[in-house]
Design a protein around this motif. Structure first.
Motif, PDB file in Angstrom:
ATOM      1  N   VAL A  68      47.222 -33.432  16.904  1.00  0.00           N
ATOM      2  CA  VAL A  68      46.791 -34.953  17.169  1.00  0.00           C
ATOM      3  C   VAL A  68      47.708 -35.458  16.010  1.00  0.00           C
ATOM      4  O   VAL A  68      47.944 -36.737  15.928  1.00  0.00           O
ATOM      5  N   THR A  69      47.352 -35.019  14.700  1.00  0.00           N
ATOM      6  CA  THR A  69      48.016 -35.861  13.321  1.00  0.00           C
ATOM      7  C   THR A  69      49.305 -36.040  13.714  1.00  0.00           C
ATOM      8  O   THR A  69      49.867 -37.293  13.520  1.00  0.00           O
ATOM      9  N   ASP A  70      50.191 -35.062  13.932  1.00  0.00           N
ATOM     10  CA  ASP A  70      51.616 -35.088  14.247  1.00  0.00           C
ATOM     11  C   ASP A  70      52.094 -36.381  15.466  1.00  0.00           C
ATOM     12  O   ASP A  70      52.896 -36.868  15.069  1.00  0.00           O
ATOM     13  N   GLU A  71      51.277 -36.412  16.497  1.00  0.00           N
ATOM     14  CA  GLU A  71      51.550 -37.207  17.495  1.00  0.00           C
ATOM     15  C   GLU A  71      50.951 -38.389  17.210  1.00  0.00           C
ATOM     16  O   GLU A  71      51.814 -39.629  17.298  1.00  0.00           O
ATOM     17  N   VAL A  72      50.043 -38.671  16.312  1.00  0.00           N
ATOM     18  CA  VAL A  72      49.743 -40.056  15.729  1.00  0.00           C
ATOM     19  C   VAL A  72      50.883 -40.661  14.944  1.00  0.00           C
ATOM     20  O   VAL A  72      51.168 -41.824  14.929  1.00  0.00           O
ATOM     21  N   ALA A  73      51.506 -39.766  14.057  1.00  0.00           N
ATOM     22  CA  ALA A  73      52.489 -40.097  13.229  1.00  0.00           C
ATOM     23  C   ALA A  73      53.878 -40.418  14.319  1.00  0.00           C
ATOM     24  O   ALA A  73      54.401 -41.378  13.714  1.00  0.00           O
ATOM     25  N   ASP A  74      53.850 -39.645  14.955  1.00  0.00           N
ATOM     26  CA  ASP A  74      55.024 -40.116  15.717  1.00  0.00           C
ATOM     27  C   ASP A  74      54.893 -41.685  16.458  1.00  0.00           C
ATOM     28  O   ASP A  74      55.836 -42.386  16.686  1.00  0.00           O
ATOM     29  N   VAL A  75      53.574 -41.747  16.925  1.00  0.00           N
ATOM     30  CA  VAL A  75      53.330 -43.129  17.577  1.00  0.00           C
ATOM     31  C   VAL A  75      53.469 -44.101  16.701  1.00  0.00           C
ATOM     32  O   VAL A  75      54.127 -45.136  16.951  1.00  0.00           O
ATOM     33  N   LEU A  76      53.243 -44.012  15.398  1.00  0.00           N
ATOM     34  CA  LEU A  76      53.194 -44.991  14.468  1.00  0.00           C
ATOM     35  C   LEU A  76      54.417 -45.283  13.823  1.00  0.00           C
ATOM     36  O   LEU A  76      54.946 -46.118  13.696  1.00  0.00           O
ATOM     37  N   ALA A  77      55.255 -44.063  13.822  1.00  0.00           N
ATOM     38  CA  ALA A  77      56.815 -44.150  13.590  1.00  0.00           C
ATOM     39  C   ALA A  77      57.535 -45.189  14.351  1.00  0.00           C
ATOM     40  O   ALA A  77      58.368 -46.052  14.038  1.00  0.00           O
ATOM     41  N   TYR A  78      57.293 -44.826  15.654  1.00  0.00           N
ATOM     42  CA  TYR A  78      58.492 -45.530  16.783  1.00  0.00           C
ATOM     43  C   TYR A  78      57.762 -47.097  16.733  1.00  0.00           C
ATOM     44  O   TYR A  78      58.347 -47.869  16.887  1.00  0.00           O
ATOM     45  N   LEU A  79      56.464 -47.327  16.561  1.00  0.00           N
ATOM     46  CA  LEU A  79      55.796 -48.656  16.529  1.00  0.00           C
ATOM     47  C   LEU A  79      56.494 -49.366  15.251  1.00  0.00           C
ATOM     48  O   LEU A  79      56.695 -50.675  15.427  1.00  0.00           O
ATOM     49  N   LEU A  80      56.468 -48.809  14.156  1.00  0.00           N
ATOM     50  CA  LEU A  80      56.941 -49.389  13.294  1.00  0.00           C
ATOM     51  C   LEU A  80      58.355 -49.756  13.146  1.00  0.00           C
ATOM     52  O   LEU A  80      58.833 -50.688  12.604  1.00  0.00           O
ATOM     53  N   GLN A  81      59.142 -48.672  13.582  1.00  0.00           N
ATOM     54  CA  GLN A  81      60.458 -48.933  13.866  1.00  0.00           C
ATOM     55  C   GLN A  81      60.608 -49.965  14.765  1.00  0.00           C
ATOM     56  O   GLN A  81      61.595 -51.013  14.544  1.00  0.00           O
ATOM     57  N   LEU A  82      59.983 -50.301  15.923  1.00  0.00           N
ATOM     58  CA  LEU A  82      60.126 -51.448  16.878  1.00  0.00           C
ATOM     59  C   LEU A  82      59.905 -52.722  16.264  1.00  0.00           C
ATOM     60  O   LEU A  82      60.679 -53.684  16.386  1.00  0.00           O
ATOM     61  N   CYS A  83      59.041 -52.624  15.262  1.00  0.00           N
ATOM     62  CA  CYS A  83      58.444 -53.833  14.563  1.00  0.00           C
ATOM     63  C   CYS A  83      59.609 -54.347  13.447  1.00  0.00           C
ATOM     64  O   CYS A  83      60.140 -55.390  13.619  1.00  0.00           O
ATOM     65  N   GLU A  84      60.197 -53.347  12.929  1.00  0.00           N
ATOM     66  CA  GLU A  84      61.310 -53.670  12.064  1.00  0.00           C
ATOM     67  C   GLU A  84      62.425 -54.264  12.915  1.00  0.00           C
ATOM     68  O   GLU A  84      63.109 -55.223  12.429  1.00  0.00           O
ATOM     69  N   LEU A  86      62.509 -55.833  15.740  1.00  0.00           N
ATOM     70  CA  LEU A  86      62.118 -57.152  16.357  1.00  0.00           C
ATOM     71  C   LEU A  86      61.796 -58.174  15.489  1.00  0.00           C
ATOM     72  O   LEU A  86      61.574 -59.244  15.795  1.00  0.00           O
ATOM     73  N   GLY A  87      61.693 -57.846  13.939  1.00  0.00           N
ATOM     74  CA  GLY A  87      61.037 -58.840  13.013  1.00  0.00           C
ATOM     75  C   GLY A  87      59.802 -59.217  13.128  1.00  0.00           C
ATOM     76  O   GLY A  87      59.325 -60.272  12.926  1.00  0.00           O
ATOM     77  N   ILE A  88      58.752 -58.237  13.472  1.00  0.00           N
ATOM     78  CA  ILE A  88      57.398 -58.491  13.501  1.00  0.00           C
ATOM     79  C   ILE A  88      56.885 -57.812  12.353  1.00  0.00           C
ATOM     80  O   ILE A  88      56.917 -56.711  12.169  1.00  0.00           O
ATOM     81  N   ASP A  89      55.724 -58.429  11.633  1.00  0.00           N
ATOM     82  CA  ASP A  89      55.102 -57.855  10.658  1.00  0.00           C
ATOM     83  C   ASP A  89      53.769 -57.208  11.382  1.00  0.00           C
ATOM     84  O   ASP A  89      53.238 -58.067  11.845  1.00  0.00           O
ATOM     85  N   PRO A  90      53.667 -55.937  11.666  1.00  0.00           N
ATOM     86  CA  PRO A  90      52.652 -55.629  12.118  1.00  0.00           C
ATOM     87  C   PRO A  90      50.971 -55.809  11.843  1.00  0.00           C
ATOM     88  O   PRO A  90      50.294 -56.044  12.299  1.00  0.00           O
ATOM     89  N   LEU A  91      51.088 -55.790  10.545  1.00  0.00           N
ATOM     90  CA  LEU A  91      49.767 -56.172  10.012  1.00  0.00           C
ATOM     91  C   LEU A  91      49.537 -57.904  10.239  1.00  0.00           C
ATOM     92  O   LEU A  91      48.312 -58.048  10.460  1.00  0.00           O
ATOM     93  N   VAL A  92      50.504 -58.842  10.057  1.00  0.00           N
ATOM     94  CA  VAL A  92      50.196 -59.834  10.671  1.00  0.00           C
ATOM     95  C   VAL A  92      49.893 -60.083  12.085  1.00  0.00           C
ATOM     96  O   VAL A  92      48.808 -60.907  12.430  1.00  0.00           O
TER      97      VAL A  92
END
Length: 108
Positions: A68-84, A86-92
Motif C-alpha cells: 500500500v505504501t509503495d503504491e501510494v508513493a507511486d500515485v503521488l510521484a506521478y501526480l507531482l510530476q504531472l503538476c510540475e 502543467l505548472g500546477i501548484d498542487p497545494l494551491v
C-alpha cells in the motif's frame, strides 16, 4: 540530519531522477496521466476483494502495508510530476478546491 520534506523538493528530486535517465521526453501530460491511472489501479487492486473491516486493518499486515505504501508513493510521484509539467501548484489547487467544496456543501 535530513532536511524536512516539502512538495517542491520532492518535485525537484523526481525531475532530477527523470533527467538523469533522459526520461523527460516521455513525461508528457498524457503519459503521466496514464501512468497515474495505472498506479491508482494498482492501489485499488490491493483493496479490491477486502471487506470494509479488512480494508480498515490493511496496515496491520507488514507485507500488505508495504505494498500500500509503495503504491501510494507511486500515485503521488506521478501526480507531482504531472503538476510540475502543467505548472500546477498542487497545494494551491487543493486549497482552492476545499474552498469551493465548503461553499458547495455547507456544513449543517
Amino acid at each position: 540530519m535530513t532536511e524536512p520534506l516539502d512538495v517542491a523538493k520532492l518535485q525537484r528530486r523526481l525531475a532530477e531522477f527523470a533527467a538523469a535517465r533522459d526520461w523527460q521526453p516521455y513525461h508528457t501530460p498524457k503519459n503521466l496521466v496514464a501512468a497515474l491511472s495505472v498506479e491508482a489501479s494498482e492501489l485499488v487492486e490491493i483493496f479490491q476483494w477486502m471487506t470494509p473491516e479488512e480494508s480498515a486493518r490493511v496496515m496491520d499486515d507488514a507485507g500488505t502495508a508495504g505494498r500500500v505504501t509503495d503504491e501510494v508513493a507511486d500515485v503521488l510521484a506521478y501526480l507531482l510530476q504531472l503538476c510540475e509539467v502543467l505548472g500546477i501548484d498542487p497545494l494551491v489547487a487543493l486549497d482552492a478546491k476545499i474552498d469551493r467544496n465548503e461553499r458547495r456543501f455547507p456544513a449543517p
